[in-house]
Motif scaffolding. Structure first.
Motif, PDB file in Angstrom:
ATOM      1  N   LEU A   1      42.763  37.274  41.465  1.00 26.24           N
ATOM      2  CA  LEU A   1      42.800  35.859  41.510  1.00 26.24           C
ATOM      3  C   LEU A   1      41.610  35.413  42.144  1.00 26.24           C
ATOM      4  CD1 LEU A   1      46.363  35.855  43.142  1.00 26.24           C
ATOM      5  CD2 LEU A   1      45.783  35.493  40.491  1.00 26.24           C
TER       6      LEU A   1
ATOM      7  N   TYR B   1      38.428  38.159  33.706  1.00 26.07           N
ATOM      8  CA  TYR B   1      37.807  39.242  33.561  1.00 26.07           C
ATOM      9  C   TYR B   1      38.277  40.692  34.208  1.00 26.07           C
ATOM     10  CZ  TYR B   1      33.788  37.152  31.069  1.00 26.07           C
ATOM     11  OH  TYR B   1      33.244  36.236  30.181  1.00 26.07           O
TER      12      TYR B   1
ATOM     13  N   ASN C   1      30.305  46.756  36.810  1.00 25.67           N
ATOM     14  CA  ASN C   1      30.854  45.839  37.713  1.00 25.67           C
ATOM     15  C   ASN C   1      32.562  45.893  37.696  1.00 25.67           C
ATOM     16  OD1 ASN C   1      29.568  44.553  35.671  1.00 25.67           O
ATOM     17  ND2 ASN C   1      30.850  42.841  36.366  1.00 25.67           N
TER      18      ASN C   1
ATOM     19  N   ALA D   1      45.493  37.673  34.657  1.00 26.32           N
ATOM     20  CA  ALA D   1      45.539  38.718  33.393  1.00 26.32           C
ATOM     21  C   ALA D   1      44.624  38.040  32.378  1.00 26.32           C
ATOM     22  CB  ALA D   1      46.943  38.900  32.819  1.00 26.32           C
ATOM     23  N   SER D   2      44.252  36.494  32.466  1.00 30.10           N
ATOM     24  CA  SER D   2      43.527  35.972  31.651  1.00 30.10           C
ATOM     25  C   SER D   2      41.819  36.130  32.044  1.00 30.10           C
ATOM     26  CB  SER D   2      43.760  34.522  31.460  1.00 30.10           C
ATOM     27  OG  SER D   2      43.809  33.891  32.824  1.00 30.10           O
TER      28      SER D   2
ATOM     29  N   GLY E   1      30.043  39.604  36.309  1.00 28.28           N
ATOM     30  CA  GLY E   1      30.335  39.556  37.754  1.00 28.28           C
ATOM     31  C   GLY E   1      30.862  38.240  38.204  1.00 28.28           C
TER      32      GLY E   1
ATOM     33  N   THR F   1      51.647  32.070  37.969  1.00 28.83           N
ATOM     34  CA  THR F   1      51.347  33.185  38.973  1.00 28.83           C
ATOM     35  C   THR F   1      52.299  32.485  40.218  1.00 28.83           C
ATOM     36  OG1 THR F   1      49.276  33.443  38.320  1.00 28.83           O
ATOM     37  CG2 THR F   1      49.712  34.249  40.561  1.00 28.83           C
TER      38      THR F   1
HETATM   39  N1  LIG Z   1      34.072  39.787  37.677  1.00 24.00           N
HETATM   40  C1  LIG Z   1      33.817  40.866  38.658  1.00 24.00           C
HETATM   41  O1  LIG Z   1      32.974  41.608  38.449  1.00 24.00           O
HETATM   42  C2  LIG Z   1      34.557  41.006  39.852  1.00 24.00           C
HETATM   43  C3  LIG Z   1      35.544  40.058  40.325  1.00 24.00           C
HETATM   44  N2  LIG Z   1      36.173  40.439  41.399  1.00 24.00           N
HETATM   45  C4  LIG Z   1      37.283  39.578  41.914  1.00 24.00           C
HETATM   46  O2  LIG Z   1      38.440  39.294  41.294  1.00 24.00           O
HETATM   47  C5  LIG Z   1      38.998  38.286  41.161  1.00 24.00           C
HETATM   48  C6  LIG Z   1      38.958  37.736  39.820  1.00 24.00           C
HETATM   49  O3  LIG Z   1      37.667  37.395  39.216  1.00 24.00           O
HETATM   50  P1  LIG Z   1      37.392  37.198  37.575  1.00 24.00           P
HETATM   51  O4  LIG Z   1      38.301  38.098  37.153  1.00 24.00           O
HETATM   52  O5  LIG Z   1      35.965  37.665  37.543  1.00 24.00           O
HETATM   53  O6  LIG Z   1      37.456  35.852  37.407  1.00 24.00           O
HETATM   54  P2  LIG Z   1      37.876  34.948  36.164  1.00 24.00           P
HETATM   55  O7  LIG Z   1      37.408  33.731  36.468  1.00 24.00           O
HETATM   56  O8  LIG Z   1      37.465  35.430  35.008  1.00 24.00           O
HETATM   57  O9  LIG Z   1      39.510  34.882  36.411  1.00 24.00           O
HETATM   58  C7  LIG Z   1      40.335  34.158  37.308  1.00 24.00           C
HETATM   59  C8  LIG Z   1      41.807  34.577  37.068  1.00 24.00           C
HETATM   60  O10 LIG Z   1      42.414  33.669  38.129  1.00 24.00           O
HETATM   61  C9  LIG Z   1      43.126  32.699  37.405  1.00 24.00           C
HETATM   62  N3  LIG Z   1      43.145  31.436  38.464  1.00 24.00           N
HETATM   63  C10 LIG Z   1      42.170  30.764  38.532  1.00 24.00           C
HETATM   64  N4  LIG Z   1      42.601  29.821  39.557  1.00 24.00           N
HETATM   65  C11 LIG Z   1      43.961  30.213  40.140  1.00 24.00           C
HETATM   66  C12 LIG Z   1      44.740  29.628  41.025  1.00 24.00           C
HETATM   67  N5  LIG Z   1      44.562  28.719  41.687  1.00 24.00           N
HETATM   68  N6  LIG Z   1      46.007  30.422  41.350  1.00 24.00           N
HETATM   69  C13 LIG Z   1      46.207  31.679  40.457  1.00 24.00           C
HETATM   70  N7  LIG Z   1      45.482  32.272  39.492  1.00 24.00           N
HETATM   71  C14 LIG Z   1      44.231  31.350  39.348  1.00 24.00           C
HETATM   72  C15 LIG Z   1      42.696  32.488  36.176  1.00 24.00           C
HETATM   73  O11 LIG Z   1      43.684  32.105  35.413  1.00 24.00           O
HETATM   74  P3  LIG Z   1      43.673  31.220  34.144  1.00 24.00           P
HETATM   75  O12 LIG Z   1      42.402  31.686  33.181  1.00 24.00           O
HETATM   76  O13 LIG Z   1      44.978  31.000  33.178  1.00 24.00           O
HETATM   77  O14 LIG Z   1      43.245  29.744  34.773  1.00 24.00           O
HETATM   78  C16 LIG Z   1      42.069  33.928  35.894  1.00 24.00           C
HETATM   79  O15 LIG Z   1      43.212  34.789  35.182  1.00 24.00           O
HETATM   80  C17 LIG Z   1      38.033  37.471  42.083  1.00 24.00           C
HETATM   81  O16 LIG Z   1      38.696  37.502  43.480  1.00 24.00           O
HETATM   82  C18 LIG Z   1      36.796  38.132  42.018  1.00 24.00           C
HETATM   83  O17 LIG Z   1      36.026  37.808  43.169  1.00 24.00           O
HETATM   84  C19 LIG Z   1      35.889  41.325  42.288  1.00 24.00           C
HETATM   85  C20 LIG Z   1      34.965  42.316  42.037  1.00 24.00           C
HETATM   86  C21 LIG Z   1      34.159  42.201  40.732  1.00 24.00           C
END
Ligand SMILES: NC(=O)C1=CN([C@@H]2O[C@H](COP(=O)(O)OP(=O)(O)OC[C@H]3O[C@@H](n4cnc5c(N)ncnc54)[C@H](OP(=O)(O)O)[C@@H]3O)[C@@H](O)[C@H]2O)C=CC1
Ligand SMILES: CC(=O)N[C@@H](CCC(=O)OP(=O)(O)O)C(=O)O
Length: 342
Positions: free
Chosen positions: A76, A13, A310, A10-11, A178, A61
């Motif tokens: 994730l 994008y 995106n 949830a933290s 992205g 998580t």
């Molecule tokens: N951004 C985009 O446009 C798109 C993203 N996606 C997919 O969505 C997923 C998330 O991407 P996005 O939001 O961009 O990435 P971010 O880096 O913005 O967010 C990643 C999230 O995952 C958490 N996280 C990081 N490492 C771990 C771990 N080892 N175990 C559990 N949680 C973890 C982070 O927590 P914390 O911040 O607390 O460390 C954060 O909440 C990815 O798989 C990405 O491929 C898919 C399509 C498009």
């Protein structure tokens, strides 16, 4: 009765965008929110635009905290979803916004992601031929990558109608969100502002096999895709410029007719009137997809261009749309085609 949905990641994008949409969904109650390095923080410090959830504290998580929900959205990093998902019961709808379950061919997964293949789930792009049927009643959904969403929607009508040769060339520009929220040197403002640059050139981008999978299914034969992504100095949006050789006998009229047929009943895909072109600004924050198609007669090529946000149709909007279908809600519930302009 409303369904209770948890959001893991949830933290980030993608998780933040899922929450923005779920807050406006009349049939969803937001349950547990989780993070990784930010566990223990209040969401308001990380996603200040999500005011109604500002005082929610992020949990770690773990499958234990995610249990007890009707729906779990996983946002994730790649490779983290399978371990969580396998411990969530078969009655829980798990919507994975990561890549882990998108590809059918384990060899493709291993080549592009460099780890063992976790499996294949129903694919969350309802507009593809047979796409809705695959999602109805499903308890697992693999949300597509953002580039494959834009490219597949731009090109599949030409392949499904048998108008394009089995080779496509794609150049797509993406906004920086992205790449996720975690800091990366190439995403520093001073690197990105006022500049556009390619990456993943020469067939190396991991979204290439996903595009090939979708377009080959539409064509009924293997389609090759030469894909070049570029980074654009904007926070959101993808503009995908796609082309393919036209088959013998294709005309501008037959091409237009194929796209009109493919998108006639689609609530989110807008085939623009002739002479208008897709623009990322027009779909900012919306689940809409703008598409335009043209026939370049001199070059014998079909040119199809799409624009998406995106984070919305390219991730969280596609996830909510697919959830709606899986749960039997109206497909458009909680989703808007209204953008923010200028
Ligand atoms: N951004 C985009 O446009 C798109 C993203 N996606 C997919 O969505 C997923 C998330 O991407 P996005 O939001 O961009 O990435 P971010 O880096 O913005 O967010 C990643 C999230 O995952 C958490 N996280 C990081 N490492 C771990 C771990 N080892 N175990 C559990 N949680 C973890 C982070 O927590 P914390 O911040 O607390 O460390 C954060 O909440 C990815 O798989 C990405 O491929 C898919 C399509 C498009
Ligand atoms: C600008 C930028 O870096 N974009 C990302 C695509 C993000 C996305 O949709 O993809 P996944 O869910 O497959 O990670 C990239 O090219 O890796």
């Amino acid at each position: 009765m409303a369904v209770r949905a948890a959001v893991a990641g949830a933290s980030g994008y993608a998780g933040g965008e899922a929450l923005r949409l779920l807050l406006a969904h009349p049939e969803v109650e937001i349950g547990v929110l989780t993070g990784n390095s930010n566990a223990g923080q209040k969401l308001g410090a990380l996603q200040p635009h999500l005011l109604p959830l500002a005082d929610r504290v992020l949990a770690e998580t773990t499958p234990e905290v995610l249990a007890g929900h009707d729906v779990v959205f996983l946002a994730l990093p790649h490779g983290q979803s399978a371990a969580v998902a396998e411990q969530l019961g078969p009655d829980v709808l798990v919507v994975d916004m990561g890549a882990d379950f998108r590809l059918k061919d384990p060899a493709d997964w291993e080549k592009f992601y460099g780890s063992p293949h976790a499996g294949t789930w129903p694919y969350g792009l309802p507009e593809l031929p047979g796409g809705r049927a695959a999602l109805e009643g499903s308890k697992r959904i693999a949300v597509p990558g953002c580039y494959p969403t834009a490219v597949s929607l731009a090109l599949f009508p030409a392949y499904a109608a048998g108008l394009a040769e089995a080779e496509a060339v794609v150049v797509a520009a993406s906004g920086t969100s992205g790449a996720g929220k975690a800091p990366k040197p190439h995403l520093l403002g001073s690197e990105v502002m006022g500049s556009m640059s390619p990456y993943g050139v020469g067939g190396g981008h991991r979204h290439t096999p996903e595009m090939i999978q979708n377009l080959s299914a539409a064509a009924g034969e293997r389609v090759t895709v030469s894909f070049t992504p570029t980074l654009a100095p904007m926070p959101r949006g993808i503009l995908a410029t796609c082309s393919a050789s036209a088959k013998e006998g294709v005309t501008a009229e037959s091409l237009r007719a194929a796209y009109e047929k493919a998108f006639a009943d689609e609530p989110f895909v807008h085939l623009l009137p002739e002479g208008q072109w897709p623009a990322t600004a027009s779909v900012h924050g919306s689940n809409a997809v703008q598409v335009q198609v043209a026939y370049d007669e001199a070059a014998g090529r079909i040119i199809a261009i799409s624009a998406i946000d995106n984070l919305t149709k390219g991730t969280a909007g596609g996830a909510v749309q697919s959830m709606n279908i899986a749960l039997g809600f109206p497909e458009e519930l909680g989703l808007s085609t209204i953008g923010v302009a200028p």
